[in-house]
Design an enzyme around this catalytic site. Structure first.
Site, PDB file in Angstrom:
ATOM      1  N   GLU A  15       0.850  -1.190   0.000  1.00  0.00           N
ATOM      2  CA  GLU A  15       0.000   0.000   0.000  1.00  0.00           C
ATOM      3  C   GLU A  15       0.882   1.235   0.000  1.00  0.00           C
ATOM      4  O   GLU A  15       1.876   1.311   0.737  1.00  0.00           O
ATOM      5  CB  GLU A  15      -0.913   0.045   1.223  1.00  0.00           C
ATOM      6  CG  GLU A  15      -1.777   1.320   1.252  1.00  0.00           C
ATOM      7  CD  GLU A  15      -2.581   1.482   2.527  1.00  0.00           C
ATOM      8  OE1 GLU A  15      -3.593   0.764   2.654  1.00  0.00           O
ATOM      9  OE2 GLU A  15      -2.196   2.302   3.383  1.00  0.00           O
ATOM     10  N   THR A  46      -3.969   4.644  -1.746  1.00  0.00           N
ATOM     11  CA  THR A  46      -5.018   5.192  -0.900  1.00  0.00           C
ATOM     12  C   THR A  46      -5.718   6.359  -1.584  1.00  0.00           C
ATOM     13  O   THR A  46      -5.185   6.966  -2.517  1.00  0.00           O
ATOM     14  CB  THR A  46      -4.485   5.636   0.471  1.00  0.00           C
ATOM     15  OG1 THR A  46      -3.546   6.705   0.282  1.00  0.00           O
ATOM     16  CG2 THR A  46      -3.807   4.482   1.182  1.00  0.00           C
ATOM     17  N   ALA A  49      -7.728  12.610  -0.519  1.00  0.00           N
ATOM     18  CA  ALA A  49      -8.845  13.410   0.013  1.00  0.00           C
ATOM     19  C   ALA A  49      -9.032  14.683  -0.786  1.00  0.00           C
ATOM     20  O   ALA A  49      -8.083  15.366  -1.149  1.00  0.00           O
ATOM     21  CB  ALA A  49      -8.583  13.755   1.476  1.00  0.00           C
ATOM     22  N   ARG A 106     -15.678   2.617   3.154  1.00  0.00           N
ATOM     23  CA  ARG A 106     -16.592   3.684   3.572  1.00  0.00           C
ATOM     24  C   ARG A 106     -15.852   5.001   3.710  1.00  0.00           C
ATOM     25  O   ARG A 106     -16.292   6.037   3.253  1.00  0.00           O
ATOM     26  CB  ARG A 106     -17.249   3.323   4.915  1.00  0.00           C
ATOM     27  CG  ARG A 106     -18.319   4.328   5.343  1.00  0.00           C
ATOM     28  CD  ARG A 106     -18.647   4.230   6.817  1.00  0.00           C
ATOM     29  NE  ARG A 106     -17.533   4.693   7.649  1.00  0.00           N
ATOM     30  CZ  ARG A 106     -17.542   4.680   8.973  1.00  0.00           C
ATOM     31  NH1 ARG A 106     -18.593   4.196   9.605  1.00  0.00           N
ATOM     32  NH2 ARG A 106     -16.509   5.127   9.654  1.00  0.00           N
ATOM     33  N   ALA A 122     -19.543   0.666   3.219  1.00  0.00           N
ATOM     34  CA  ALA A 122     -18.776   0.129   2.091  1.00  0.00           C
ATOM     35  C   ALA A 122     -19.595  -0.899   1.316  1.00  0.00           C
ATOM     36  O   ALA A 122     -19.487  -0.998   0.086  1.00  0.00           O
ATOM     37  CB  ALA A 122     -17.474  -0.493   2.585  1.00  0.00           C
ATOM     38  N   TYR A 144     -11.285  -6.237   9.747  1.00  0.00           N
ATOM     39  CA  TYR A 144     -10.686  -5.755  10.981  1.00  0.00           C
ATOM     40  C   TYR A 144     -10.549  -6.879  12.003  1.00  0.00           C
ATOM     41  O   TYR A 144     -11.532  -7.239  12.666  1.00  0.00           O
ATOM     42  CB  TYR A 144     -11.546  -4.615  11.550  1.00  0.00           C
ATOM     43  CG  TYR A 144     -11.791  -3.529  10.533  1.00  0.00           C
ATOM     44  CD1 TYR A 144     -10.925  -2.440  10.436  1.00  0.00           C
ATOM     45  CD2 TYR A 144     -12.849  -3.610   9.632  1.00  0.00           C
ATOM     46  CE1 TYR A 144     -11.121  -1.453   9.481  1.00  0.00           C
ATOM     47  CE2 TYR A 144     -13.051  -2.636   8.668  1.00  0.00           C
ATOM     48  CZ  TYR A 144     -12.181  -1.566   8.602  1.00  0.00           C
ATOM     49  OH  TYR A 144     -12.366  -0.600   7.632  1.00  0.00           O
ATOM     50  N   HIS A 148     -14.030  -3.538  13.949  1.00  0.00           N
ATOM     51  CA  HIS A 148     -14.047  -2.114  13.606  1.00  0.00           C
ATOM     52  C   HIS A 148     -14.302  -1.301  14.868  1.00  0.00           C
ATOM     53  O   HIS A 148     -15.099  -1.697  15.733  1.00  0.00           O
ATOM     54  CB  HIS A 148     -15.138  -1.848  12.568  1.00  0.00           C
ATOM     55  CG  HIS A 148     -15.042  -0.508  11.922  1.00  0.00           C
ATOM     56  ND1 HIS A 148     -15.459   0.646  12.547  1.00  0.00           N
ATOM     57  CD2 HIS A 148     -14.558  -0.129  10.710  1.00  0.00           C
ATOM     58  CE1 HIS A 148     -15.250   1.680  11.739  1.00  0.00           C
ATOM     59  NE2 HIS A 148     -14.697   1.237  10.622  1.00  0.00           N
ATOM     60  N   LYS A 164     -20.453  -7.343   2.875  1.00  0.00           N
ATOM     61  CA  LYS A 164     -19.534  -6.883   1.823  1.00  0.00           C
ATOM     62  C   LYS A 164     -19.253  -7.996   0.826  1.00  0.00           C
ATOM     63  O   LYS A 164     -19.244  -7.770  -0.389  1.00  0.00           O
ATOM     64  CB  LYS A 164     -18.216  -6.408   2.450  1.00  0.00           C
ATOM     65  CG  LYS A 164     -18.307  -5.176   3.324  1.00  0.00           C
ATOM     66  CD  LYS A 164     -16.904  -4.813   3.839  1.00  0.00           C
ATOM     67  CE  LYS A 164     -16.930  -3.737   4.887  1.00  0.00           C
ATOM     68  NZ  LYS A 164     -15.570  -3.386   5.360  1.00  0.00           N
ATOM     69  N   GLN A 211       5.094   6.786  14.874  1.00  0.00           N
ATOM     70  CA  GLN A 211       3.980   6.051  14.266  1.00  0.00           C
ATOM     71  C   GLN A 211       2.993   5.511  15.295  1.00  0.00           C
ATOM     72  O   GLN A 211       1.814   5.352  14.991  1.00  0.00           O
ATOM     73  CB  GLN A 211       4.505   4.846  13.485  1.00  0.00           C
ATOM     74  CG  GLN A 211       5.299   5.138  12.244  1.00  0.00           C
ATOM     75  CD  GLN A 211       5.826   3.835  11.672  1.00  0.00           C
ATOM     76  OE1 GLN A 211       6.878   3.367  12.057  1.00  0.00           O
ATOM     77  NE2 GLN A 211       5.070   3.234  10.766  1.00  0.00           N
TER      78      GLN A 211
END
Length: 288
Positions: A15, A46, A49, A106, A122, A144, A148, A164, A211
């Site tokens: 990713e 990703t 935004a 989502r 989602a 998850y 979640h 999903k 992090q």
């Protein structure tokens, strides 16, 4: 229909995130070129935004990966606050550049913003894409292991995950986790619920202490004692923490692969050295 295939027994993917609109594209090109040299099965990008279909840099990075011919780009697509016409615009742009793989999400809720989109979850996005496009897009979804952070229980979270898959998701990628036993418990619950698609384990190497707080707040993942001890001992030295974090991630991946998981999805944080260090140590194991 899952269109991503490989010649290994286990999948290996990365990713990355796109640059902001105000920053140069040169750095992400260097990152992408370095990762492509490792021949990952796919690279997910990703969602940028605030971007539209015309200026969203997720699409731009996916185009770069697609044009290389060395890997498959997977575009993250979030739906919270989005209208169907906005989703259609993104899908049209992805089709235009030859990208047919999506990670449907989502997206994070902003408590200070009223979301007026046409999608709540989602699963709504997945159902919409499948009903409108059929098998034109290969759709993945997130899951998850710790549940979640908005779900009332892990049981309810598994029910939502089944929605999903029933809507059309053909592959799942987990949120980052640090305790493999947490993943195995989750996988067993998914199996009991009839979720029979591949589940890739999302691994985030902790290479610096900056992090940690963000990772925990985003993922809700627990920190096993072994990792906590590493952070306490090496956290104040960047070089030592990098080596310790990479070592922990490698051990975690080796143990997962020995338990015959579908694959590893590495959260690279746009750091090719992290990816290279880990891949060199586990590439032989991906064949078995």
């Amino acid at each position: 229909m899952d269109t991503i295939v490989n010649n290994r027994k286990h999948y290996f993917s990365f990713e990355i995130f796109p640059p902001k609109q105000s920053t140069s594209f040169d750095n992400i090109k260097k990152v992408t070129d370095s990762l492509l040299d490792l021949s990952p099965d796919f690279i997910s990008v990703t969602y940028g935004a605030g971007g539209t279909a015309k200026d969203n840099r997720t699409v731009e990075v996916c185009r770069l990966i697609a044009e290389s011919g060395k890997s498959t780009p997977v575009a993250h697509l979030t739906c919270i606050g989005a209208t169907k016409s906005e989703i259609d615009e993104i899908l049209d742009k992805l089709t235009e550049i030859g990208v047919s793989d999506i990670l449907a999400l989502r997206g994070d809720r902003n408590p200070n913003v009223t979301h007026k989109g046409e999608f709540e979850y989602a699963s709504d996005l997945i159902y919409y894409i499948k009903s409108k496009m059929g098998d034109k897009f290969n759709i993945m979804a997130a899951c998850y292991p710790a549940g979640h952070n908005e779900s009332v229980s892990q049981k309810q979270d598994i029910i939502n995950l089944k929605r999903k898959v029933d809507a059309g998701a053909c592959r799942l990628i987990t949120q980052m986790f640090f305790d493999n036993e947490e993943f195995y418990r989750f996988r067993d619950l998914a199996d009991v619920a009839g979720i029979d698609v591949p589940i890739e384990a999302g691994i985030m190497p902790i290479t610096n202490t900056r992090q940690i707080e963000k990772v925990i707040s985003l993922s809700g993942a627990s920190m096993p004692a072994r990792l906590t001890r590493l952070i306490a001992k090496y956290g104040k030295n960047d070089n030592a923490m990098f080596d310790a974090g990479i070592s922990f991630a490698i051990q975690q991946i080796i143990e997962l692969l020995s338990n015959d998981i579908s694959g590893i999805h590495l959260y690279t944080m746009n750091n090719p050295e992290v990816a290279k260090s880990i891949y060199r140590m586990v590439k032989g194991l991906l064949e078995f």
